[in-house]
Structures are given as C-alpha cells and as structure tokens.
Design a protein around this motif. Structure first.
Motif, mmCIF file in Angstrom:
data_model
loop_
_atom_site.group_PDB
_atom_site.id
_atom_site.type_symbol
_atom_site.label_atom_id
_atom_site.label_comp_id
_atom_site.label_asym_id
_atom_site.label_seq_id
_atom_site.Cartn_x
_atom_site.Cartn_y
_atom_site.Cartn_z
ATOM 1 N N LEU A 192 -0.655 -5.526 -10.288
ATOM 2 C CA LEU A 192 0.155 -4.450 -9.729
ATOM 3 C C LEU A 192 1.255 -4.140 -10.736
ATOM 4 O O LEU A 192 2.062 -5.008 -11.068
ATOM 5 N N ARG A 193 1.284 -2.906 -11.241
ATOM 6 C CA ARG A 193 2.273 -2.509 -12.231
ATOM 7 C C ARG A 193 3.061 -1.307 -11.708
ATOM 8 O O ARG A 193 2.539 -0.474 -10.966
ATOM 9 N N ALA A 194 4.308 -1.231 -12.115
ATOM 10 C CA ALA A 194 5.142 -0.090 -11.734
ATOM 11 C C ALA A 194 4.754 1.128 -12.567
ATOM 12 O O ALA A 194 4.471 1.022 -13.761
ATOM 13 N N THR A 195 4.743 2.289 -11.937
ATOM 14 C CA THR A 195 4.532 3.532 -12.671
ATOM 15 C C THR A 195 5.845 3.958 -13.313
ATOM 16 O O THR A 195 6.910 3.391 -13.060
ATOM 17 N N ARG A 196 5.780 5.005 -14.121
ATOM 18 C CA ARG A 196 6.997 5.530 -14.731
ATOM 19 C C ARG A 196 7.977 5.996 -13.667
ATOM 20 O O ARG A 196 9.186 5.788 -13.780
ATOM 21 N N LEU A 197 7.440 6.633 -12.614
ATOM 22 C CA LEU A 197 8.314 7.106 -11.546
ATOM 23 C C LEU A 197 8.973 5.935 -10.824
ATOM 24 O O LEU A 197 10.176 5.971 -10.517
ATOM 25 N N GLU A 211 0.826 -1.207 0.000
ATOM 26 C CA GLU A 211 0.000 0.000 0.000
ATOM 27 C C GLU A 211 0.860 1.257 0.000
ATOM 28 O O GLU A 211 0.506 2.261 -0.634
ATOM 29 N N THR A 212 1.987 1.228 0.711
ATOM 30 C CA THR A 212 2.883 2.385 0.723
ATOM 31 C C THR A 212 3.403 2.677 -0.677
ATOM 32 O O THR A 212 3.460 3.843 -1.106
ATOM 33 N N LEU A 213 3.784 1.642 -1.413
ATOM 34 C CA LEU A 213 4.283 1.833 -2.776
ATOM 35 C C LEU A 213 3.199 2.391 -3.689
ATOM 36 O O LEU A 213 3.481 3.189 -4.591
ATOM 37 N N VAL A 214 1.955 1.990 -3.460
ATOM 38 C CA VAL A 214 0.843 2.544 -4.239
ATOM 39 C C VAL A 214 0.631 4.014 -3.874
ATOM 40 O O VAL A 214 0.504 4.885 -4.745
ATOM 41 N N GLU A 215 0.612 4.300 -2.561
ATOM 42 C CA GLU A 215 0.366 5.671 -2.107
ATOM 43 C C GLU A 215 1.459 6.634 -2.572
ATOM 44 O O GLU A 215 1.184 7.809 -2.853
ATOM 45 N N ARG A 216 2.686 6.155 -2.656
ATOM 46 C CA ARG A 216 3.795 7.028 -3.053
ATOM 47 C C ARG A 216 3.942 7.147 -4.567
ATOM 48 O O ARG A 216 4.851 7.815 -5.052
ATOM 49 N N GLY A 217 3.024 6.542 -5.294
ATOM 50 C CA GLY A 217 3.030 6.702 -6.738
ATOM 51 C C GLY A 217 4.017 5.822 -7.468
ATOM 52 O O GLY A 217 4.316 6.064 -8.639
ATOM 53 N N TYR A 218 4.540 4.775 -6.812
ATOM 54 C CA TYR A 218 5.500 3.880 -7.447
ATOM 55 C C TYR A 218 4.822 2.665 -8.080
ATOM 56 O O TYR A 218 5.349 2.082 -9.023
ATOM 57 N N LEU A 219 3.688 2.245 -7.534
ATOM 58 C CA LEU A 219 2.902 1.146 -8.088
ATOM 59 C C LEU A 219 1.487 1.637 -8.336
ATOM 60 O O LEU A 219 1.008 2.569 -7.682
ATOM 61 N N VAL A 220 0.807 0.972 -9.265
ATOM 62 C CA VAL A 220 -0.595 1.273 -9.529
ATOM 63 C C VAL A 220 -1.321 -0.053 -9.734
ATOM 64 O O VAL A 220 -0.747 -1.020 -10.232
ATOM 65 N N ARG A 221 -2.581 -0.102 -9.296
ATOM 66 C CA ARG A 221 -3.390 -1.302 -9.520
ATOM 67 C C ARG A 221 -4.188 -1.115 -10.806
ATOM 68 O O ARG A 221 -4.869 -0.113 -10.983
ATOM 69 N N ARG A 222 -4.096 -2.119 -11.678
ATOM 70 C CA ARG A 222 -4.925 -2.146 -12.884
ATOM 71 C C ARG A 222 -5.637 -3.487 -12.886
ATOM 72 O O ARG A 222 -5.010 -4.529 -13.083
ATOM 73 N N ALA A 223 -6.953 -3.432 -12.615
ATOM 74 C CA ALA A 223 -7.710 -4.655 -12.326
ATOM 75 C C ALA A 223 -7.024 -5.331 -11.140
ATOM 76 O O ALA A 223 -6.797 -4.699 -10.125
ATOM 77 N N LYS A 224 -6.625 -6.598 -11.276
ATOM 78 C CA LYS A 224 -5.951 -7.278 -10.165
ATOM 79 C C LYS A 224 -4.441 -7.114 -10.214
ATOM 80 O O LYS A 224 -3.746 -7.456 -9.261
#
Length: 641
Positions: free
Chosen positions: A537-542, A522-535
């Motif tokens: 977990l993918r890395a963002t550009r950042l 959840e921390t990685l999602v909140e900090r903009g490093y991961l994003v959920r797409r459907a089920k």
C-alpha cells in the motif's frame, strides 16, 4: 405485542427461528406468536447535513466555519425510509420493545437511535446475540437485560458520531476550499481516523524514499567441533568502527581476520542452554485474523471481513466476527469437544487436526475476565462442507477453527542453545534450537526447521575449516501492506513519538475498530489517497500532498488514540460527553485557523514533481466547483472515518 428490533435481516431471521411456534412473514417483519421481529438495515439514520441546520450552509464557505449544531438532528438514509416506516408502525402496536443490535458500540447506537428517533417512551430490553445458531439464540432470549444498563455505551457511540461529524465536516470543507484557492479542483477529505492512517503510510513512504543504504560487513567461520560442524559469526569489539546496532562499518578488519582464520584452533568458552515452552496462539479477534490471512493468502482486510460476514450470516459457521477479543467464555469449554467435532467433521484437514486434540487440556483462552460484549471468533458447531464454500471462505474458516483447536494441543517445547567461541583472541557466536515437543506448531506450519546445533560441551576445542566476509547493506523499512497496516492500527502506541502520550495508551487502544479498519483502508484507496502495488500500500501524490498541507497533529495518531480513551471512559461511566465535545470544538478552532492555501499549493507542486503513483484527477460532485457558484455539500462523503 413484543417487538424485537434486530440490527440486520439475517439476525432477525435467526431470532424468529429460535422463538417457539411457527412464524410467518409480513412486510419488513416476521411474526412468531405474540412476538414480532423486525430489523434495521445497518444504520437507518445518519447525522443531518449542515443545511438541515441552516439552508445557507449548503454553500461551502470558509467564513461559515466552524459549523456547530446547537441541537443535533438525525435524518433517514435515502434507502431506509421504507423500513423506518415499518418500524414506526410496529412501535405503535407494541407493548414491549427488545433492542437486538450487535453486541458492540455501533450495534448499540444504530438500534437505539431508531427507537428514540421514533419516540418510543416505554421500557426497552437488551438482547445480545453473538452466535446465530438456534440453541445459542434461545439461550440469549432466555437472559434478556435492561437496555438502561447499556446507556453509557450508547452515549459513547453517540459522542463518537457527533465528534466525527464535527471534525470531518469542518476540516474537509476547510481544506477543500483552501485547495480550491491553491488550484486543486476536488474534495480533500479529512477524517479523524482515515487521515492518521494515511499519515502512517505517507511517513513510511518518505522513510523509504529518503533512505540512504549504508554498507556493513559480517565475518563467518565454519567450525569443526567434537560432534559435527557449525557456523559462527564474529563479534567485533568496540575498537572497530560500529553503528548503533553493533554492525561493522569497515571491511578491512574482517578481511584481515578472515585470512588468518582457516586452520586456527579455539575453544568453546561459554555455553547456555535453556528450555522454553510456548502456548498456542489465542483464538482470533477480527484484526488478528485479517493480519494472518493477509500474510498467508494475500487477502485484503476488506476481503477477510466480507468473508467472515458470509461465514457468520449466510453459512452460520462462526460466531460474531467483528470482535476485538481473543478469549472465550469459560462456559464454552465444556461443549468445545462437541462443537469442534461438529464443525470439523466435513473437512479432511480439520479432521486430521481434530484427531490430535486432547480435550482434557484447558488453555488460558477460556477466561471470563477477558471477555466483554463479545468473545473471540470460533466455530458454531455447524458442519463445514467445503463444497458449499468458496475457496476463500474455506481457507478463512480453517484458520478460525485451527486457532481454537490449537488450545487443546500441548505447548511447543524447545531447547535454545547459545554458544560463544574464542578464536585468535576474538569472539564468535552462534545459536540454535532443538524442538523437544512440536505441540501445536504443526497446525501452523509445514516448514522444515533449521538444523539444530550438534551436541556441545563447554570447554571443548574447535578448528576453523573455512571463513569468509559478506558485504551487506542496511535496508529501508518495508512498505505497508494490508497486514502490516492493520497491525499498526491495532498497536498504534508504537507509532506515537510523545513518551507521555505513549505511556497513557493501553494495549487495546488503536486507530479504528475491528468493524471499521478494513473499510478505512478501502476508503483511502477509493478516494485516490492510497494505491495497491502488488501487496504494498503506497501513498499517491495527492495523499502525500494532503498530509504535507495539514497540521502535523491531524496526520498523526495521538489525537485519535486519545479520543478512543475518552470514549471508553464515557462508556465506562468515568466521563461525560459534554467536556469531550467542548474540548474537540476548541481544538477544531485552532486547526481551522491553520488552513493555508500557499502551504497546500507548495505541497501539491512538490507532489507533482515526485516520481510515484499519480492519483487520477477526478471532479467529485460533493465538492465545490471553481467558478460555478453552485452550492455543494459533502454529504455523500462520510466524515466519520
């Protein structure tokens, strides 16, 4: 006065209810006879920020790194000052103190650090509670231990907290300031666990992005045998072009053979039959439950953790949930029938499973040698009322109860059959399975099994009815999901490339702990490093750019896994904290020297040019602002994960 300090209010209430006599509430505590029970609110204290050691360190500067405290300081969390004052007052009145933190490394730390911070010099006893039901708490109260026995566990937890601070504060400041030079306005958070987890996802995404599918071809033949029909698959020989997994890379040989097969006669030249027995899956650890609940119900790891906390604290339906153990104490076996009857009676599904349980069976789950500070998740015996639970709570509770009930079911018994046919001097193979006794399996699935092979006899003839070639392609690896990422964190040795390091990793070593893995995601999602797409977990550009800009070792799991081994050695009195921290500081100096603005600038530019989920541009108050000249501190972003 005896003072019991619990980790949280729910535990304090359970302890007070288990004490003899009536109880009364007072500010921040509950009094029962000559015992007062108070509580922490999780961590009341935290590592002091850099400016607590030197006011000049409030400003982020590369030439001030590394920051290395000579004498470590703790500071109260802002919302904890009131409760800390209550404990301070009660300690002055106490004759005896009982540490009632949760039975794990963090539980040992967060209560003991308060006791020591407030200057208590007397003896401390240890109360270990893993089940909030009154009888279980009363049993725990009757067998208090000397807290000195758990001093090594405290030293390991303290070493972990200090190491996380050193690693997170220094690397986060270094890469944030380097990012500023590279044109990125925001905090680039680096942590000894969160960053390797991000690295796992980035590398998996890169494998998917760079994957080039390759065609391969399979040939099947439907055969008529003495007692029915079956489908067999051609095994091409080495004279044909094959990949490293034996897949055929040229369609022509398969097509030529397929044309010749219809009507051809052959023989069953080899038949193997083996009976197997498979015991029921063990009761759950938290991570194992998170994996199953994600697969079955699509729940995030954090949702499962939060649900388990509610089942433990609010409903008191399950034992302590943040457990890494999948075994149960042997003493629990005798009471299992009564416990499960009480827990399952209010739910139709559980009643059906309970009816099939044979409580004379004793599985391998009951094993004191495998039980440490806490045991597997299990029902407490309190009746489950579906009407009082949310849909998610009911689903998760059924999973927990099911895995314990399954210990009282027979093993799954199967017969596995492998058959090899010779047709036109070529080899064809098939396999099948017959369920002899479903045992525990119906508790886990209602899916129909594939139809078994017809009865076969070695040497019998066969005739090809139809044949065909299927065009297939190799597939890229699947993106991570909550379930697969938690499983990867549990079994991190699979992702370690260095054979020597992999050999040193024990089965239970992993990234994070049962209590922290969901929060790390959840921390990685909140900090903009991961994003959920459907089920997925993918890395963002950042996130991708951050991993590309860091030394490879920072984004890989080896260092963290070996950290956990060293911390375990401290907890087991096989090592001292000082050498561990000294080695970390030496490592840190080398990492800081590798911070490179040009490399980071190139990584950010490359990431911006890629297709994929873009991280939102956010100015984060805990980081430096370009040209502002104002001081900034990373205090608000924990560096420990």
């Amino acid at each position: 006065m005896r003072l019991i300090i619990a980790e949280k209010p729910s535990l304090a209430r359970a302890i007070a209810e288990a004490l003899p006599g009536t109880s009364r509430k007072q500010e921040g505590a509950i009094v029962a006879g000559d015992t007062t029970v108070t509580w922490c609110l999780g961590h009341l204290l935290e590592q002091a920020p850099p400016d607590a050691y030197d006011p000049a360190l409030k400003q982020w500067r590369l030439d001030a790194l590394p920051i290395l405290p000579e004498r470590w300081k703790l500071t109260p969390r802002p919302k904890a000052r009131g409760q800390l004052a209550v404990i301070r007052r009660l300690l002055k009145q106490a004759d005896e103190v009982v540490h009632a933190g949760d039975p794990d490394r963090e539980g040992q730390l967060l209560v003991q650090e308060v006791i020591e911070h407030l200057g208590w010099k007397g003896r401390v006893s240890r109360l270990l509670v893993s089940d909030l039901n009154r009888p279980a708490v009363q049993r725990a109260l009757a067998r208090l231990e000397d807290n000195a026995r758990y001093q090594p566990l405290y030293r390991a937890a303290e070493s972990r907290a200090r190491a996380d601070w050193l690693y997170g504060i220094n690397l986060t400041r270094a890469w944030t300031l380097t990012g500023r030079q590279a044109g990125h306005d925001g905090v680039l958070s680096v942590g000894r666990v969160q960053t390797p987890v991000l690295g796992l996802v980035v590398r998996r995404d890169n494998e998917i992005r760079d994957f080039v599918p390759r065609p391969f071809f399979v040939l099947w033949a439907d055969l008529a045998v003495a007692h029915g029909q079956l489908r067999a698959w051609w095994v091409p020989g080495e004279r044909h072009p094959l990949d490293d997994q034996g897949r055929l890379l040229d369609r022509a040989p398969a097509a030529l053979l397929a044309e010749r097969l219809p009507g051809a006669e052959g023989r069953l030249t080899r038949l193997q039959s083996q009976e197997k027995r498979q015991a029921a899956p063990l009761p759950y650890s938290l991570s194992a439950l998170q994996v199953d609940a994600a697969r079955r119900f699509g729940l995030s790891a954090k949702a499962v953790l939060d649900t388990c906390q509610a089942l433990y604290e609010r409903h008191q339906l399950i034992t302590y949930p943040r457990s890494d153990c999948r075994y149960l104490p042997e003493e629990h076996f005798a009471s299992a029938r009564a416990t499960l009857a009480g827990a399952c009676g209010g739910d139709e599904t559980l009643r059906g499973w309970l009816a099939g349980a044979d409580f004379t069976r004793r599985s391998r789950a009951w094993n004191d040698k495998q039980v440490g500070a806490h045991h597997a998740l299990a029902p407490t015996g309190r009746p489950m009322d579906p009407a009082r639970l949310s849909t998610t709570e009911a689903k998760v509770f059924r999973l927990i109860a099911r895995n314990v009930l399954a210990q009282f079911y027979p093993a799954l018994a199967t017969r596995e059959v492998k058959a090899e046919f010779t047709l036109l001097e070529e080899t064809f193979r098939t396999r099948g399975q017959v369920v002899l006794d479903p045992g525990w399996k119906p508790l886990f699935t209602t899916r129909e099994e594939a139809p078994p092979l017809p009865p076969l006899t070695e040497g019998e003839g066969c005739r090809v009815q139809e044949a065909g070639v299927e065009d297939r392609e190799t597939r890229p690896p699947e993106p991570f999901t909550d379930a697969s990422l938690i499983k990867a964190m549990m079994n991190i040795a699979r992702y370690v490339e260095d054979p020597a390091v992999r050999r040193t990793l024990r089965e239970h070593d992993g990234l994070g702990t049962e209590a922290t893995r969901a929060g790390i995601i959840e921390t990685l999602v909140e900090r903009g490093y991961l994003v959920r797409r459907a089920k997925a977990l993918r890395a963002t550009r950042l996130g991708s750019a951050l991993i590309a800009s860091l030394p490879e070792a920072v984004g890989r799991p080896e260092r963290t896994a070996l950290w956990e081994q060293r911390l375990a050695a401290i907890a087991e009195q096989e090592a001292e904290p000082a050498p561990f921290l000294a080695a970390l500081v030496a490592d840190l100096r080398g990492l800081l020297a590798s911070a490179d603005a040009r490399r980071l600038q190139e990584a950010l530019a490359t990431a911006r040019g890629e297709e994929g989920p873009a991280a939102p541009a956010r100015r984060q108050r805990s980081g430096p602002r370009r040209g502002s000249g104002k001081r900034a501190s990373p205090r608000r972003r924990k560096a420990s994960s």
